[in-house]
Design a protein around this motif. Structure first.
Motif, PDB file in Angstrom:
ATOM      1  N   ARG A  48      -9.011  10.127   0.174  1.00 47.87           N
ATOM      2  CA  ARG A  48      -9.672  10.639   1.379  1.00 47.87           C
ATOM      3  C   ARG A  48      -8.691  11.304   2.368  1.00 47.87           C
ATOM      4  O   ARG A  48      -9.015  12.335   2.955  1.00 47.87           O
ATOM      5  CB  ARG A  48     -10.389   9.471   2.080  1.00 47.87           C
ATOM      6  N   SER A  52      -8.095  15.920   5.283  1.00 45.76           N
ATOM      7  CA  SER A  52      -7.742  16.471   6.600  1.00 45.76           C
ATOM      8  C   SER A  52      -6.266  16.885   6.669  1.00 45.76           C
ATOM      9  O   SER A  52      -5.806  17.325   7.707  1.00 45.76           O
ATOM     10  CB  SER A  52      -8.036  15.432   7.694  1.00 45.76           C
ATOM     11  N   TYR A 155      -7.117  10.430  14.613  1.00 50.58           N
ATOM     12  CA  TYR A 155      -6.369  11.135  13.570  1.00 50.58           C
ATOM     13  C   TYR A 155      -7.190  12.216  12.880  1.00 50.58           C
ATOM     14  O   TYR A 155      -6.664  13.258  12.505  1.00 50.58           O
ATOM     15  CB  TYR A 155      -5.748  10.154  12.568  1.00 50.58           C
ATOM     16  N   ALA A 276     -13.611  -5.793   0.243  1.00 47.17           N
ATOM     17  CA  ALA A 276     -12.280  -5.205   0.499  1.00 47.17           C
ATOM     18  C   ALA A 276     -12.425  -3.907   1.276  1.00 47.17           C
ATOM     19  O   ALA A 276     -13.510  -3.332   1.377  1.00 47.17           O
ATOM     20  CB  ALA A 276     -11.578  -4.932  -0.845  1.00 47.17           C
ATOM     21  N   HIS A 294      -7.741   1.481   7.303  1.00 45.91           N
ATOM     22  CA  HIS A 294      -6.578   2.253   6.873  1.00 45.91           C
ATOM     23  C   HIS A 294      -6.469   2.272   5.360  1.00 45.91           C
ATOM     24  O   HIS A 294      -6.831   1.324   4.687  1.00 45.91           O
ATOM     25  CB  HIS A 294      -5.266   1.652   7.392  1.00 45.91           C
ATOM     26  N   TYR A 323      -0.844   5.462   8.928  1.00 47.33           N
ATOM     27  CA  TYR A 323       0.050   6.612   9.050  1.00 47.33           C
ATOM     28  C   TYR A 323      -0.730   7.890   9.300  1.00 47.33           C
ATOM     29  O   TYR A 323      -1.950   7.961   9.051  1.00 47.33           O
ATOM     30  CB  TYR A 323       0.881   6.781   7.765  1.00 47.33           C
TER      31      TYR A 323
END
Ligand SMILES: Cc1cc2nc3c(=O)[nH]c(=O)nc-3n(C[C@H](O)[C@H](O)[C@H](O)COP(=O)(O)OP(=O)(O)OC[C@H]3O[C@@H](n4cnc5c(N)ncnc54)[C@H](O)[C@@H]3O)c2cc1C
Length: 402
Positions: A48, A52, A155, A276, A294, A323
């Motif tokens: 994913r 971007s 982000y 999860a 994340h 990150y």
């Protein structure tokens, strides 16, 4: 006629990053058990974050390069465009939108998150970026010299704005704060970061809130809270995301305001159901009960959940990091990274990199690495000790960050 039910030893709901790794975790223990993956997505599991970032700035990197090949690598049955509507934990039964039923021995819930959106009609010109299908829509309205409006100071908004401007698209970025990432970074880093966008030609509308949009004749109108209207060829919303918890709630799995509650083995409150990735609220060994949206968390928790489904008893004791990278800045964060906390920075000797330390009541809460390639385990060990500011200041050359 008796109803046909497909049975799998292992059934995964969700075809995202956590499910991909859960399949690998299962296969690292059990090569033979039958494995089914049900995904609402129209594409096989993929990376994913590339949607971007890398797909916009590396012309040799294509959509195909994002594919994980989960089905082939793990000898799995993959059911795409298939949405699960109900789980019955007592019967070990799952139902999909078209009424198809699946039974399981062990089940994983990894339904990820849903991107938040604004008031306005559904349109191919408006995208709350989450999936590959969304990425394709953006591609189709954002050829060079078109004007795309991006909303959001997280982000997704920041990365896609940087990606588009590097593809000669005109970009207007609407943020509610004063500067880019001003809620996370100290003001000097937030300014350095924002300056990169301004130098690249992004037009930033700060202290503005998007309220609604309209679509007219292949044009989008975005209405802002100060009464002004922006017009563009497309609109991308980076307004944050919420975990998809509807299924787990319907199945009465224990959950709280952070997500589906799991124990340290990623087991939910129901027999034979693990969870999860983005949807879980788990006991982090350093940070306490957390939800983490994340990729590092999705990958690590997915793999361990898979191994545990296949019979192992392995605790999830990895504190994940987050990150992002745009232009020539790359940053990583561990723990709580918020500009509401007291911030001190350490300038690195042999680069322009920095480490920012975040304190609350003089106790270390989080660390931000700015262009600093340092093993994160080093910072995990520091965070684990919950050091007092005076102890850390005695060891490191710290300066107040502002
Ligand atoms: C554009 C973008 C960029 C990102 N960049 C970064 C980054 O730089 N760093 C970082 O740390 N994180 C990043 N993330 C976040 C990261 O990708 C997610 O944390 C991660 O994908 C979560 O994995 P997951 O498997 O829990 O959920 P997802 O990957 O979202 O997968 C969920 C899956 O569940 C399916 N699903 C949902 N409901 C149902 C249902 N009822 N029935 C069947 N299937 C269902 C969905 O279709 C999807 O396939 C980014 C996310 C996006 C969208």
């Amino acid at each position: 006629m008796t109803e046909k039910i497909r049975h799998f030893n292992y059934l995964l709901i969700g075809g995202g990053m956590a499910a991909d790794q859960a399949a690998a975790g299962i296969r690292s223990i059990d090569r033979k058990g039958s494995l089914g993956i049900i995904s609402a997505d129209s594409d096989e599991p993929y990376a994913r974050p590339a949607l971007s970032k890398k797909l916009w700035v590396d012309s040799d990197f294509t959509e195909n390069d994002t594919n994980f090949h989960t089905k082939e690598k793990n000898n799995a049955n993959l059911f795409l465009k298939t949405q699960v509507t109900n789980i019955s934990p007592a019967q070990h039964l799952v139902t999909t939108t078209d009424g198809t039923k699946f039974s399981y021995d062990k089940l994983l819930l990894a339904t990820g998150s849903k991107a938040l959106t604004l008031n306005g009609p559904e349109s191919d010109l408006v995208v709350a970026l989450r999936s590959k299908a969304d990425y394709r829509k953006i591609r189709s309205f954002s050829s060079p010299h078109k004007h795309v409006i991006v909303v959001g100071n997280g982000y997704i908004g920041n990365e896609i704005a940087a990606g588009l401007i590097q593809n000669d698209v005109q970009v207007s970025l609407v943020i509610s704060g004063e500067q880019l990432y001003d809620k996370k970074f100290p003001a000097n880093l937030s300014k350095q970061y924002q300056d990169k966008y301004l130098a690249a030609g992004v037009k930033i509308y700060s202290r503005k809130r998007a309220q609604k949009y309209e679509v007219e004749d292949n044009h989008v109108k975005l209405f802002l809270n100060d009464g002004s209207i922006l017009e563009g060829d497309g609109l991308i919303l980076g307004l944050g995301a919420q975990p998809n918890l509807a299924l787990s709630k319907n199945a009465h799995l224990k959950s709280d305001n952070l997500g589906v509650v799991v124990d340290k083995y990623l087991k939910t409150s129901a027999n034979d159901i693990w969870a999860a990735g983005d949807i879980i609220c788990y006991p982090d060994v350093i940070l306490g009960r957390q939800n983490a949206g994340h990729v590092n968390h999705a990958i690590k928790s997915g793999y361990i959940a898979g191994q545990n489904m296949a019979g192992k008893i392995i605790p999830y004791d990895h504190t994940p990091y987050f990150y992002s990278w745009v232009f020539d800045v790359s940053w990583e964060a561990l723990g709580t990274v918020s500009s509401n906390l007291e911030m001190y920075e350490e300038k690195l000797k042999h680069s322009d990199g920095k480490v920012v330390y975040y304190f609350e009541e003089n106790i270390l809460q989080g660390v931000l690495l700015w262009n600093a390639a340092i093993n994160l385990d080093h910072f995990r060990n520091i965070l684990k000790k919950k050091p007092h500011f005076t102890d850390l200041n005695a060891l490191l050359p710290l300066e107040k960050a502002n």
